[in-house]
Design a protein around this motif. Structure first.
Motif, PDB file in Angstrom:
ATOM      1  N   PHE A 155       1.038  -1.188   0.032  1.00 18.81           N
ATOM      2  CA  PHE A 155       0.196   0.135   0.150  1.00 18.81           C
ATOM      3  C   PHE A 155       0.886   1.277  -0.079  1.00 18.81           C
ATOM      4  CE2 PHE A 155      -2.265   3.098   2.642  1.00 18.81           C
ATOM      5  CZ  PHE A 155      -3.341   3.461   1.630  1.00 18.81           C
ATOM      6  N   ALA A 156       2.047   1.330   0.643  1.00 16.24           N
ATOM      7  CA  ALA A 156       2.889   2.388   0.863  1.00 16.24           C
ATOM      8  C   ALA A 156       3.503   2.516  -0.586  1.00 16.24           C
ATOM      9  CB  ALA A 156       3.967   2.160   1.956  1.00 16.24           C
ATOM     10  N   ALA A 157       4.051   1.486  -1.403  1.00 14.67           N
ATOM     11  CA  ALA A 157       4.480   1.576  -2.489  1.00 14.67           C
ATOM     12  C   ALA A 157       3.582   2.224  -3.472  1.00 14.67           C
ATOM     13  CB  ALA A 157       4.966   0.389  -3.128  1.00 14.67           C
ATOM     14  N   ARG A 158       2.222   1.951  -3.410  1.00 13.10           N
ATOM     15  CA  ARG A 158       1.258   2.534  -4.489  1.00 13.10           C
ATOM     16  C   ARG A 158       1.019   4.158  -3.934  1.00 13.10           C
ATOM     17  NH1 ARG A 158      -1.315  -2.547  -3.612  1.00 13.10           N
ATOM     18  NH2 ARG A 158      -2.565  -1.543  -1.996  1.00 13.10           N
ATOM     19  N   PHE A 174      13.289  -0.266   1.871  1.00 10.00           N
ATOM     20  CA  PHE A 174      12.146   0.446   1.292  1.00 10.00           C
ATOM     21  C   PHE A 174      12.219   1.801   1.904  1.00 10.00           C
ATOM     22  CE2 PHE A 174       7.841   1.817   0.631  1.00 10.00           C
ATOM     23  CZ  PHE A 174       7.480   1.140  -0.540  1.00 10.00           C
ATOM     24  N   GLU A 175      12.230   1.998   3.070  1.00  8.04           N
ATOM     25  CA  GLU A 175      12.461   3.453   3.646  1.00  8.04           C
ATOM     26  C   GLU A 175      13.462   4.275   3.347  1.00  8.04           C
ATOM     27  OE1 GLU A 175      11.661   5.464   8.221  1.00  8.04           O
ATOM     28  OE2 GLU A 175      12.989   3.628   7.990  1.00  8.04           O
ATOM     29  N   MET A 176      14.817   3.510   3.018  1.00  7.35           N
ATOM     30  CA  MET A 176      16.027   4.202   2.559  1.00  7.35           C
ATOM     31  C   MET A 176      15.555   4.726   1.142  1.00  7.35           C
ATOM     32  SD  MET A 176      19.000   1.815   4.168  1.00  7.35           S
ATOM     33  CE  MET A 176      20.423   3.027   3.073  1.00  7.35           C
ATOM     34  N   MET A 177      14.853   3.704   0.367  1.00  2.27           N
ATOM     35  CA  MET A 177      14.701   4.207  -1.105  1.00  2.27           C
ATOM     36  C   MET A 177      13.702   5.256  -0.951  1.00  2.27           C
ATOM     37  SD  MET A 177      12.697   1.657  -3.713  1.00  2.27           S
ATOM     38  CE  MET A 177      11.055   1.971  -2.883  1.00  2.27           C
ATOM     39  N   VAL A 178      12.620   5.096  -0.087  1.00  2.00           N
ATOM     40  CA  VAL A 178      11.728   6.378  -0.248  1.00  2.00           C
ATOM     41  C   VAL A 178      12.416   7.607   0.027  1.00  2.00           C
ATOM     42  CG1 VAL A 178       9.617   7.405   0.864  1.00  2.00           C
ATOM     43  CG2 VAL A 178       9.646   4.790   0.070  1.00  2.00           C
ATOM     44  N   ASN A 179      13.260   7.729   1.110  1.00  2.00           N
ATOM     45  CA  ASN A 179      13.743   8.844   1.536  1.00  2.00           C
ATOM     46  C   ASN A 179      14.448   9.303   0.308  1.00  2.00           C
ATOM     47  OD1 ASN A 179      12.543   8.696   4.061  1.00  2.00           O
ATOM     48  ND2 ASN A 179      14.178   7.623   4.982  1.00  2.00           N
ATOM     49  N   GLU A 222       3.484   5.511   5.852  1.00  2.00           N
ATOM     50  CA  GLU A 222       3.982   4.900   7.356  1.00  2.00           C
ATOM     51  C   GLU A 222       4.189   3.431   7.091  1.00  2.00           C
ATOM     52  OE1 GLU A 222       2.331   4.210  11.875  1.00  2.00           O
ATOM     53  OE2 GLU A 222       1.166   5.487  10.485  1.00  2.00           O
ATOM     54  N   LEU A 223       5.568   3.034   7.267  1.00  2.00           N
ATOM     55  CA  LEU A 223       5.985   2.005   7.002  1.00  2.00           C
ATOM     56  C   LEU A 223       5.918   0.855   8.515  1.00  2.00           C
ATOM     57  CD1 LEU A 223       9.063   2.560   4.722  1.00  2.00           C
ATOM     58  CD2 LEU A 223       6.943   1.816   4.130  1.00  2.00           C
ATOM     59  N   PRO A 224       5.396  -0.209   8.249  1.00  2.00           N
ATOM     60  CA  PRO A 224       5.093  -1.008   9.339  1.00  2.00           C
ATOM     61  C   PRO A 224       6.410  -1.678   9.942  1.00  2.00           C
ATOM     62  CG  PRO A 224       4.584  -2.400   7.408  1.00  2.00           C
ATOM     63  CD  PRO A 224       4.928  -0.925   7.021  1.00  2.00           C
ATOM     64  N   GLY A 225       6.453  -2.181  11.017  1.00  2.00           N
ATOM     65  CA  GLY A 225       7.549  -2.858  11.628  1.00  2.00           C
ATOM     66  C   GLY A 225       7.220  -4.329  11.826  1.00  2.00           C
ATOM     67  N   SER A 226       8.274  -5.200  11.872  1.00  2.00           N
ATOM     68  CA  SER A 226       8.049  -6.498  11.655  1.00  2.00           C
ATOM     69  C   SER A 226       9.159  -7.369  12.617  1.00  2.00           C
ATOM     70  CB  SER A 226       8.092  -7.075  10.335  1.00  2.00           C
ATOM     71  OG  SER A 226       8.010  -8.493  10.275  1.00  2.00           O
ATOM     72  N   TYR A 227       8.485  -8.356  13.200  1.00  2.00           N
ATOM     73  CA  TYR A 227       9.764  -9.075  14.233  1.00  2.00           C
ATOM     74  C   TYR A 227      10.361 -10.023  13.153  1.00  2.00           C
ATOM     75  CZ  TYR A 227       7.339  -7.074  18.344  1.00  2.00           C
ATOM     76  OH  TYR A 227       6.982  -6.425  19.173  1.00  2.00           O
ATOM     77  N   THR A 265      13.180 -11.025  10.444  1.00  2.00           N
ATOM     78  CA  THR A 265      14.416 -10.354  10.133  1.00  2.00           C
ATOM     79  C   THR A 265      14.150  -9.876   8.713  1.00  2.00           C
ATOM     80  OG1 THR A 265      15.546 -11.303  11.829  1.00  2.00           O
ATOM     81  CG2 THR A 265      17.016 -10.281   9.991  1.00  2.00           C
ATOM     82  N   GLU A 266      13.824 -10.893   7.600  1.00  2.00           N
ATOM     83  CA  GLU A 266      13.818 -10.521   6.305  1.00  2.00           C
ATOM     84  C   GLU A 266      13.052  -9.398   5.831  1.00  2.00           C
ATOM     85  OE1 GLU A 266      15.492 -14.435   6.821  1.00  2.00           O
ATOM     86  OE2 GLU A 266      13.862 -13.286   7.686  1.00  2.00           O
ATOM     87  N   ILE A 267      11.651  -9.286   6.578  1.00  2.00           N
ATOM     88  CA  ILE A 267      10.757  -8.528   6.497  1.00  2.00           C
ATOM     89  C   ILE A 267      11.456  -7.023   6.911  1.00  2.00           C
ATOM     90  CG2 ILE A 267       8.396  -7.450   6.704  1.00  2.00           C
ATOM     91  CD1 ILE A 267       7.402 -10.599   6.638  1.00  2.00           C
ATOM     92  N   SER A 268      11.888  -7.000   8.176  1.00  2.00           N
ATOM     93  CA  SER A 268      12.509  -5.789   8.699  1.00  2.00           C
ATOM     94  C   SER A 268      13.528  -5.208   7.974  1.00  2.00           C
ATOM     95  CB  SER A 268      12.971  -6.348  10.159  1.00  2.00           C
ATOM     96  OG  SER A 268      13.386  -5.120  10.848  1.00  2.00           O
ATOM     97  N   GLU A 269      14.264  -5.954   7.288  1.00  2.00           N
ATOM     98  CA  GLU A 269      15.394  -5.571   6.575  1.00  2.00           C
ATOM     99  C   GLU A 269      14.798  -5.043   5.156  1.00  2.00           C
ATOM    100  OE1 GLU A 269      17.686  -9.063   5.692  1.00  2.00           O
ATOM    101  OE2 GLU A 269      19.001  -8.853   7.550  1.00  2.00           O
ATOM    102  N   VAL A 270      13.877  -5.691   4.549  1.00  2.00           N
ATOM    103  CA  VAL A 270      13.107  -5.153   3.347  1.00  2.00           C
ATOM    104  C   VAL A 270      12.291  -3.885   3.672  1.00  2.00           C
ATOM    105  CG1 VAL A 270      11.212  -5.429   1.678  1.00  2.00           C
ATOM    106  CG2 VAL A 270      12.736  -7.341   2.260  1.00  2.00           C
ATOM    107  N   ARG A 271      11.844  -3.814   4.951  1.00  2.00           N
ATOM    108  CA  ARG A 271      11.126  -2.401   5.050  1.00  2.00           C
ATOM    109  C   ARG A 271      12.197  -1.252   5.355  1.00  2.00           C
ATOM    110  NH1 ARG A 271      11.326   1.525   9.610  1.00  2.00           N
ATOM    111  NH2 ARG A 271       9.410   2.141   9.940  1.00  2.00           N
ATOM    112  N   ASP A 272      13.482  -1.750   6.121  1.00  2.00           N
ATOM    113  CA  ASP A 272      14.577  -0.698   6.134  1.00  2.00           C
ATOM    114  C   ASP A 272      14.890  -0.135   4.781  1.00  2.00           C
ATOM    115  OD1 ASP A 272      14.092  -0.744   8.923  1.00  2.00           O
ATOM    116  OD2 ASP A 272      16.021  -1.998   9.075  1.00  2.00           O
TER     117      ASP A 272
END
Length: 444
Positions: free
Chosen positions: A169-172, A198-203, A182-187, A189-196
């Motif tokens: 949804f954030a990508a759209r 993705f956040e770096m890419m958005v910034n 607002e990017l979700p957190g996750s417990y 590791t792989e999803i958390s790394e993808v989230r980080d």
């Protein structure tokens, strides 16, 4: 936030799927048997069940004459309750004589059948319905398995699917131009790394977009400013040339004056084009510095000599306080250009009979230089924008001072190319003060 690898998460889910049915099975077994023993208890149960069957069959066989006696039937019923069994007695012609529980017919499929024979004659038949000892355990296992699958599904959606859905949804939203996501957190590791990532890419995309907008705004400003700055001297040049062509200037003195103005405007255009070329080259092209050992004193004195005619016209005095040991490694041509721009700015903005003071000295591993004039100095707005391309303090943007609005910008960038810095301020006694430094040994 502590995270868990997805393979570890999968192993935990698999272990949970195996554990819950087992817990249900053990619980049911304990409720039924009041013990957690399995193998020994199972063997004892089989022996005990056999003993009860033998006892009940013997009771029925030795009392064939009492099968229809209600008192005896009550006694048999009591024994069957203790054994947790049901029984039915049929005659030789399959007529039902006794059934302990009429409703149990067909419910307890596990049976034992016996024939009662006396003196060679068939007296009747006995059917014993054994309890379904494992049914409750199998049901508990199945129930536990269903519950485990439900919990695993809920947790997989919570830890895996929902974060991925939110990132989708954030990508759209980002694709639609909305950077406030607002990017979700996750417990995991792989999803958390993808989230980080993705956040770096958005910034990064947001900064690039903002930078692009700023460059586009600057481009429009530069085009407008350059068009204005080129049009003014060209208009004057064309006017004086038309006057010469139409014979307006008839006397030799007037012709000389007209030619002097045309020459001045041509030189002004040449300086503007040269400054624009240098600025564009430094802004968009990676410049290669031709390093060599340079005496800053030599560069300053050479720049002062080149500006002396203009200084004499305005009756300006230029005093120098330069130490001898001011050597650096740098590009002679670029540093001369930077120093010429700084001194030219001071000469143009210093009123007649004013003074310009130039200092240069070594301090630690830096060569510091200062240029002070007795002009009006910088306003508060100018101090914040003096190094912006094409910015000049004159509100009308006329060229009475002869500058292009790029001299200080170019000087600052040349100094920074050599690993130093250039700043602007006002002297405590009045006038503008330009201060800079360059390292003794250039790191680049």
């Amino acid at each position: 936030m502590r995270t868990l690898r997805i393979r570890s998460f999968t192993i935990l889910l698999f272990f949970f799927l195996m554990l819950v049915p087992w817990i249900f099975y053990v619980t049911t077994h304990f409720i039924e048997t009041k013990t957690l023993s399995f193998a020994k208890n199972g063997a004892q149960a089989e022996i005990l069940q056999g003993q009860w069957i033998e006892k009940i069959v013997q009771l029925i066989e030795t009392n064939s004459n009492k099968w229809r006696d209600p008192n005896w039937q009550n006694q048999l019923h009591h024994e069957l309750q203790q054994a947790k069994m049901e029984a039915a007695i049929l005659s030789a012609s399959d007529q039902e004589i006794y059934r302990s529980n009429p409703q149990s017919h067909g419910i307890l499929p596990s049976t034992e059948r016996f024939s009662i024979i006396e003196d060679g004659h068939l007296l009747g038949k006995v059917i014993i319905y054994l309890p379904k000892s494992n049914a409750a355990k199998f049901i508990s296992i199945f129930t536990g398995l269903l519950l485990a699958f439900f919990i695993v599904g809920v947790e997989m959606r919570r830890f895996l699917l929902k974060p991925l859905e939110k990132m989708s949804f954030a990508a759209r939203k980002v694709a639609a131009g909305d950077w406030d996501v607002e990017l979700p957190g996750s417990y995991i590791t792989e999803i958390s790394e993808v989230r980080d990532a993705f956040e770096m890419m958005v910034n990064g995309m947001q900064k690039a977009f903002q930078k692009q907008a700023e460059l586009e705004e600057e481009r429009r400003f530069v085009i407008t400013a350059v068009a204005h700055d080129l049009r003014t001297p060209l208009f004057a040049l064309r006017g004086y040339l038309d006057g010469l062509e139409q014979g307006i200037a008839q006397s030799p003195d007037k012709i000389t004056k007209y030619l002097a103005v045309c020459k001045e405007k041509s030189a002004q255009l040449d300086r503007l084009v040269e400054d624009l070329f240098t600025f564009t080259k430094m802004e968009h092209v990676q410049m290669d510095l031709h390093h060599q050992k340079i005496d800053i004193k030599f560069i300053i004195m050479k720049s002062i000599d080149s500006l002396s005619p203009l200084a004499r016209q305005k009756n300006l005095s230029i005093s120098t306080h330069i130490e001898d040991d001011c050597f650096i490694n740098g590009d002679v041509h670029l540093l001369e250009r930077a120093m010429n721009n700084l001194l030219d700015n001071a000469v143009r903005h210093t009123p007649s009979y004013g003074e310009i003071v130039v200092q240069c000295y070594k301090e630690g591993n830096k060569i510091k230089f200062m240029i002070r004039d007795t002009g009006p100095g910088f306003s508060s707005e100018e101090l914040h924008r003096v190094f912006e391309p094409l910015y000049r303090g004159e509100a009308s943007r006329n060229r009475s001072t002869g500058g292009s609005g790029l001299g200080l910008t170019i000087s600052q960038r040349i100094v920074r190319l050599h690993g130093g810095e250039l700043s602007a301020g006002n002297h405590s006694e009045g006038g503008a003060l330009l201060t800079g430094w360059i390292p003794v040994t250039n790191p680049g």
